[in-house]
Design a protein around this motif. Structure first.
Motif, PDB file in Angstrom:
ATOM      1  N   GLY A 140       0.781  -1.233   0.000  1.00 57.54           N
ATOM      2  CA  GLY A 140       0.000   0.000   0.000  1.00 57.54           C
ATOM      3  C   GLY A 140       0.811   1.280   0.000  1.00 57.54           C
ATOM      4  O   GLY A 140       0.245   2.372   0.099  1.00 57.54           O
ATOM      5  N   THR A 197      -0.080   3.805  -2.928  1.00 55.16           N
ATOM      6  CA  THR A 197      -1.331   4.532  -2.694  1.00 55.16           C
ATOM      7  C   THR A 197      -1.112   5.672  -1.713  1.00 55.16           C
ATOM      8  O   THR A 197      -1.581   6.793  -1.930  1.00 55.16           O
ATOM      9  N   GLU A 198      -0.381   5.410  -0.662  1.00 57.64           N
ATOM     10  CA  GLU A 198      -0.101   6.451   0.334  1.00 57.64           C
ATOM     11  C   GLU A 198       0.799   7.543  -0.242  1.00 57.64           C
ATOM     12  O   GLU A 198       0.575   8.734  -0.009  1.00 57.64           O
ATOM     13  N   SER A 238      -1.271   9.768  -2.498  1.00 58.77           N
ATOM     14  CA  SER A 238      -2.134  10.619  -1.679  1.00 58.77           C
ATOM     15  C   SER A 238      -1.349  11.821  -1.131  1.00 58.77           C
ATOM     16  O   SER A 238      -1.818  12.965  -1.198  1.00 58.77           O
ATOM     17  N   LYS A 286      -4.744   0.501  -9.960  1.00 54.36           N
ATOM     18  CA  LYS A 286      -5.492   0.457  -8.695  1.00 54.36           C
ATOM     19  C   LYS A 286      -5.059   1.581  -7.763  1.00 54.36           C
ATOM     20  O   LYS A 286      -5.886   2.205  -7.094  1.00 54.36           O
ATOM     21  N   THR A 287      -3.750   1.859  -7.722  1.00 57.92           N
ATOM     22  CA  THR A 287      -3.233   2.948  -6.901  1.00 57.92           C
ATOM     23  C   THR A 287      -3.868   4.270  -7.314  1.00 57.92           C
ATOM     24  O   THR A 287      -4.314   5.057  -6.474  1.00 57.92           O
ATOM     25  N   MET A 310      -6.696   4.762  -9.073  1.00 58.61           N
ATOM     26  CA  MET A 310      -8.142   4.759  -8.809  1.00 58.61           C
ATOM     27  C   MET A 310      -8.435   4.906  -7.313  1.00 58.61           C
ATOM     28  O   MET A 310      -9.407   5.553  -6.929  1.00 58.61           O
ATOM     29  N   ASN A 311      -7.598   4.320  -6.463  1.00 52.09           N
ATOM     30  CA  ASN A 311      -7.768   4.458  -5.013  1.00 52.09           C
ATOM     31  C   ASN A 311      -7.610   5.896  -4.552  1.00 52.09           C
ATOM     32  O   ASN A 311      -8.043   6.261  -3.460  1.00 52.09           O
ATOM     33  N   ASN A 312      -6.982   6.716  -5.387  1.00 50.11           N
ATOM     34  CA  ASN A 312      -6.801   8.134  -5.075  1.00 50.11           C
ATOM     35  C   ASN A 312      -7.748   9.022  -5.886  1.00 50.11           C
ATOM     36  O   ASN A 312      -7.512  10.222  -6.018  1.00 50.11           O
TER      37      ASN A 312
END
Length: 174
Positions: free
Chosen positions: A112, A115-116, A119, A146-147, A149-151
């Motif tokens: 993860g 993703t962080e 962000s 995915k990273t 889209m997660n943001n």
């Protein structure tokens, strides 16, 4: 989250940065978001270019100004990734690179961190008055998609050319 913090590279981190580069080269991975770290073996040359390219007045020909950060673990101070924010887009970046490029070392993937990192970088984009952020990835890079889209990334399209097939995602900041 808050497992990492973004830190501007300095000579203090020379050995950690060179170790990061070595791990990517040994694994045959792409050093995205590192402001050309792959292209130089001499830290001081890379760092000089990094500093030059951080400002509009001194950016090197053919490039755009950017801000590059290291993602440092809050637990042990380890360099887990790097991320670069381009302050504006040229024609190439509009198609393939976007505003943000990033990489996470192989030994730290699937936890993860990307993703962080993204962000935290989006917070820096807002400070730079970039509120509509383009982030791209290769169409076969499912983890990166995915990273993004997660943001909040929304896929606009895919572009296919000699560089390959890039997915173009836009993230709109408040």
């Amino acid at each position: 989250m808050n497992r990492i913090k973004l830190v501007v590279p300095t000579p203090h981190y020379k050995e950690a940065i060179l170790d990061y580069r070595r791990e990517f080269i040994e694994n045959g991975d792409s050093l995205d978001g590192t402001s050309g770290l792959k292209n130089t073996e001499i830290f001081e040359e890379w760092y000089s270019a990094l500093c030059d390219n951080s400002k509009e007045e001194t950016v090197r020909e053919g490039l755009v100004p950017d801000s590059t950060y290291m993602a440092i673990s809050n637990d042990d101070g380890r360099l887990v990734g790097m991320i670069s924010i381009r302050h504006r887009l040229n024609d190439f970046l509009l198609r393939h690179g976007g505003h943000i490029g990033y990489s996470v070392r192989k030994s730290e993937r699937r936890q993860g961190y990307a993703t962080e990192m993204l962000s935290l970088a989006l917070t820096e984009c807002a400070k730079l008055n970039i509120y509509k952020v383009l982030v791209t990835c290769d169409n076969d890079n499912i983890a990166s998609a995915k990273t993004i889209m997660n943001n909040g990334g929304v896929l606009e399209n895919e572009i296919s050319d000699a560089e390959g097939v890039s997915q173009r995602y836009w993230i709109t900041l408040d």
